[in-house]
Motif scaffolding. Sequence first.
Motif, PDB file in Angstrom:
ATOM      1  N   VAL A   1      -1.432  63.958  28.691  1.00 11.32           N
ATOM      2  CA  VAL A   1      -2.719  64.268  28.053  1.00 11.32           C
ATOM      3  C   VAL A   1      -3.789  63.462  28.780  1.00 11.32           C
TER       4      VAL A   1
ATOM      5  N   THR B   1      -5.540  58.169  35.959  1.00  4.82           N
ATOM      6  CA  THR B   1      -4.204  57.767  35.493  1.00  4.82           C
ATOM      7  C   THR B   1      -3.290  58.981  35.333  1.00  4.82           C
TER       8      THR B   1
ATOM      9  N   ILE C   1      -2.924  68.343  30.759  1.00  5.13           N
ATOM     10  CA  ILE C   1      -4.038  69.033  30.102  1.00  5.13           C
ATOM     11  C   ILE C   1      -5.234  68.086  30.017  1.00  5.13           C
TER      12      ILE C   1
ATOM     13  N   ALA D   1     -15.495  54.540  38.563  1.00  4.91           N
ATOM     14  CA  ALA D   1     -14.864  53.450  39.337  1.00  4.91           C
ATOM     15  C   ALA D   1     -15.107  53.673  40.825  1.00  4.91           C
TER      16      ALA D   1
ATOM     17  N   ALA E   1      -2.753  59.589  28.603  1.00 10.24           N
ATOM     18  CA  ALA E   1      -3.606  59.061  29.682  1.00 10.24           C
ATOM     19  C   ALA E   1      -5.014  59.542  29.355  1.00 10.24           C
ATOM     20  N   ASP E   2      -5.329  59.467  28.061  1.00 14.14           N
ATOM     21  CA  ASP E   2      -6.537  60.126  27.557  1.00 14.14           C
ATOM     22  C   ASP E   2      -7.649  59.149  27.202  1.00 14.14           C
TER      23      ASP E   2
ATOM     24  N   ILE F   1     -25.998  50.711  34.921  1.00 14.89           N
ATOM     25  CA  ILE F   1     -25.390  51.202  36.150  1.00 14.89           C
ATOM     26  C   ILE F   1     -26.416  52.108  36.832  1.00 14.89           C
TER      27      ILE F   1
ATOM     28  N   ALA G   1      -0.886  54.964  29.087  1.00 16.90           N
ATOM     29  CA  ALA G   1      -1.203  54.407  30.411  1.00 16.90           C
ATOM     30  C   ALA G   1      -2.713  54.451  30.625  1.00 16.90           C
TER      31      ALA G   1
ATOM     32  N   ASP H   1      -6.721  53.573  30.568  1.00 20.26           N
ATOM     33  CA  ASP H   1      -7.644  53.101  29.528  1.00 20.26           C
ATOM     34  C   ASP H   1      -7.105  53.344  28.118  1.00 20.26           C
TER      35      ASP H   1
ATOM     36  N   GLY I   1     -13.716  45.118  39.054  1.00 16.76           N
ATOM     37  CA  GLY I   1     -13.474  46.532  39.357  1.00 16.76           C
ATOM     38  C   GLY I   1     -12.007  46.921  39.294  1.00 16.76           C
TER      39      GLY I   1
ATOM     40  N   ASN J   1      -7.798  50.941  38.782  1.00 18.65           N
ATOM     41  CA  ASN J   1      -6.656  50.475  39.577  1.00 18.65           C
ATOM     42  C   ASN J   1      -5.462  50.104  38.693  1.00 18.65           C
TER      43      ASN J   1
HETATM   44  C1  LIG Z   1     -19.780  52.796  34.276  1.00 20.06           C
HETATM   45  C2  LIG Z   1     -18.373  52.493  34.630  1.00 20.06           C
HETATM   46  C3  LIG Z   1     -18.067  51.854  35.833  1.00 20.06           C
HETATM   47  C4  LIG Z   1     -16.749  51.578  36.164  1.00 20.06           C
HETATM   48  N1  LIG Z   1     -16.473  50.963  37.349  1.00 20.06           N
HETATM   49  C5  LIG Z   1     -15.183  50.725  37.693  1.00 20.06           C
HETATM   50  C6  LIG Z   1     -14.829  50.165  38.974  1.00 20.06           C
HETATM   51  O1  LIG Z   1     -15.689  49.877  39.805  1.00 20.06           O
HETATM   52  N2  LIG Z   1     -13.514  49.989  39.263  1.00 20.06           N
HETATM   53  C7  LIG Z   1     -12.515  50.341  38.392  1.00 20.06           C
HETATM   54  O2  LIG Z   1     -11.319  50.200  38.729  1.00 20.06           O
HETATM   55  N3  LIG Z   1     -12.810  50.867  37.177  1.00 20.06           N
HETATM   56  C8  LIG Z   1     -14.111  51.084  36.814  1.00 20.06           C
HETATM   57  N4  LIG Z   1     -14.411  51.667  35.637  1.00 20.06           N
HETATM   58  C9  LIG Z   1     -13.317  51.984  34.714  1.00 20.06           C
HETATM   59  C10 LIG Z   1     -12.659  53.312  35.092  1.00 20.06           C
HETATM   60  O3  LIG Z   1     -13.616  54.336  35.161  1.00 20.06           O
HETATM   61  C11 LIG Z   1     -11.599  53.632  34.057  1.00 20.06           C
HETATM   62  O4  LIG Z   1     -10.744  52.502  33.935  1.00 20.06           O
HETATM   63  C12 LIG Z   1     -10.784  54.848  34.475  1.00 20.06           C
HETATM   64  O5  LIG Z   1     -11.564  56.029  34.421  1.00 20.06           O
HETATM   65  C13 LIG Z   1      -9.596  55.029  33.537  1.00 20.06           C
HETATM   66  O6  LIG Z   1      -8.906  56.184  33.904  1.00 20.06           O
HETATM   67  P1  LIG Z   1      -8.021  56.965  32.849  1.00 20.06           P
HETATM   68  O7  LIG Z   1      -7.487  58.131  33.601  1.00 20.06           O
HETATM   69  O8  LIG Z   1      -7.081  56.029  32.210  1.00 20.06           O
HETATM   70  O9  LIG Z   1      -9.021  57.442  31.700  1.00 20.06           O
HETATM   71  P2  LIG Z   1     -10.281  58.423  31.829  1.00 20.06           P
HETATM   72  O10 LIG Z   1     -10.861  58.376  33.181  1.00 20.06           O
HETATM   73  O11 LIG Z   1     -11.160  58.087  30.677  1.00 20.06           O
HETATM   74  O12 LIG Z   1      -9.639  59.872  31.627  1.00 20.06           O
HETATM   75  C14 LIG Z   1      -9.166  60.305  30.380  1.00 20.06           C
HETATM   76  C15 LIG Z   1      -9.180  61.825  30.371  1.00 20.06           C
HETATM   77  O13 LIG Z   1      -8.568  62.256  29.146  1.00 20.06           O
HETATM   78  C16 LIG Z   1      -9.270  63.379  28.637  1.00 20.06           C
HETATM   79  N5  LIG Z   1      -8.993  63.444  27.190  1.00 20.06           N
HETATM   80  C17 LIG Z   1      -9.402  62.586  26.228  1.00 20.06           C
HETATM   81  N6  LIG Z   1      -8.921  62.951  25.027  1.00 20.06           N
HETATM   82  C18 LIG Z   1      -8.199  64.078  25.221  1.00 20.06           C
HETATM   83  C19 LIG Z   1      -7.451  64.941  24.365  1.00 20.06           C
HETATM   84  N7  LIG Z   1      -7.341  64.717  23.044  1.00 20.06           N
HETATM   85  N8  LIG Z   1      -6.834  66.035  24.894  1.00 20.06           N
HETATM   86  C20 LIG Z   1      -6.927  66.288  26.253  1.00 20.06           C
HETATM   87  N9  LIG Z   1      -7.631  65.499  27.108  1.00 20.06           N
HETATM   88  C21 LIG Z   1      -8.254  64.407  26.604  1.00 20.06           C
HETATM   89  C22 LIG Z   1     -10.711  63.082  28.996  1.00 20.06           C
HETATM   90  O14 LIG Z   1     -11.475  64.291  29.039  1.00 20.06           O
HETATM   91  C23 LIG Z   1     -10.590  62.424  30.360  1.00 20.06           C
HETATM   92  O15 LIG Z   1     -10.706  63.360  31.408  1.00 20.06           O
HETATM   93  C24 LIG Z   1     -15.717  51.938  35.277  1.00 20.06           C
HETATM   94  C25 LIG Z   1     -16.032  52.597  34.080  1.00 20.06           C
HETATM   95  C26 LIG Z   1     -17.335  52.871  33.746  1.00 20.06           C
HETATM   96  C27 LIG Z   1     -17.657  53.573  32.445  1.00 20.06           C
END
Ligand SMILES: Cc1cc2nc3c(=O)[nH]c(=O)nc-3n(C[C@H](O)[C@H](O)[C@H](O)COP(=O)(O)OP(=O)(O)OC[C@H]3O[C@@H](n4cnc5c(N)ncnc54)[C@H](O)[C@@H]3O)c2cc1C
Length: 353
Positions: A6, A11, A29, A41, A152-153, A178, A259, A261, A271, A275
Amino acid sequence: MKVLIVGAGPTGLTLAVELARRNIFARIIDKRDSASTLSRAVGITSKSLELLSHSGVSKRLIEEGVPIQNACIYQDNHLALTLPLHSSTSYFPTILGLPQDRTETILAESLASIGVEVEYKLALNELHEEAQSVIAQLSSGEESSFDLIIGADGVRSAVRQGANIPYPGFDLNEDWSIADVELDDWPHPQMFTLTQTKPGIVAVSVPIGKNRYRFVGNCEKVLEVFPLPLRIHKVRREGVFKISIRQAQSYSKGRIHLAGDAAHCHSPVGGRGMNLGIADAAELAKCIAEGQLDNYSPLRRREDKKVIDITERGRKIVTSQSFLTRLEFSALLAAANHLPFVKRRLSRFVVEF
Ligand SMILES: Cc1cc2nc3c(=O)[nH]c(=O)nc-3n(C[C@H](O)[C@H](O)[C@H](O)COP(=O)(O)OP(=O)(O)OC[C@H]3O[C@@H](n4cnc5c(N)ncnc54)[C@H](O)[C@@H]3O)c2cc1C
């Protein structure tokens, strides 16, 4: 094995790629209409590049990204330290600057080339575990059973909430801002720049493409506090955000795993957010393929906690208003300036942590 991922952020995409190269083809999805265009990021670490090298993704990231060759630190408009960023022992010698949407696009293209497409406009609404499977209710009305569901949502994870996994921690009150901008004639195109202007205010710039830079700071308008002259050609994006520091009590509950965020969040200092998500995903794929899922949560919680703690210490130091802390930070910069072995250790630490 039937696996549902998810979320198709970095991630979820990494997990899908890492599973597919082991012949486990998960469904992935995302509730968004299409791929994200947000640059969030912007720094990819050598560790992430190493993890993504097995699938061939790193090669494309390296072709497109900007290797960040130096870091410089300004205190009160004075250049306190220039630090070459280099590690001869790591997979890639430095940190790579690339907007997150490009990282995600490259991951999604790599996944598609193995025959797995992200199913957009499809959300997980609810889930419940049964003896032999876990049932997902999707926004389309579909109800399907899986061997594993991976959350991974993101920070507001429906998977984490559906599994009732606590997410303890705290939220910071202050605003962070930002800006992604195009600059003319910026003299440091491959340099990470950290500035401390007023006590407690930090502003950072990172190169993320040709003439394109990310600015971030703990204030309402980072471009207004950045102390060096900027010839801004175009502001592509500006925004304000809040920071939380949290970590899920467990990354696993039965057939449900978290996994990225969904499992942890912290400040952008260092940053490491994306990662850590890539590292979680790579480890989770390995544990699934090797039937070692019991190892996943204790291992990744411990590793992530170390980084969250270091990141928090770093945030407190660079945003401290305390005269004593600022003095200590200045002393560290002076030591690095005058003692080559301190400089080398600091450089390796920044690239490798
Ligand atoms: C302004 C800003 C600057 C950043 N700068 C950095 C940086 O320089 N370096 C760094 O390493 N990190 C940085 N980060 C953090 C980084 O963006 C996040 O840690 C990263 O996006 C996490 O990835 P993820 O895939 O775990 O979650 P996300 O990127 O949040 O992806 C989660 C996905 O799940 C989907 N989703 C949510 N709920 C559901 C559901 N119920 N059903 C289906 N889909 C769903 C969402 O639509 C989304 O696409 C920054 C974050 C922000 C906000």
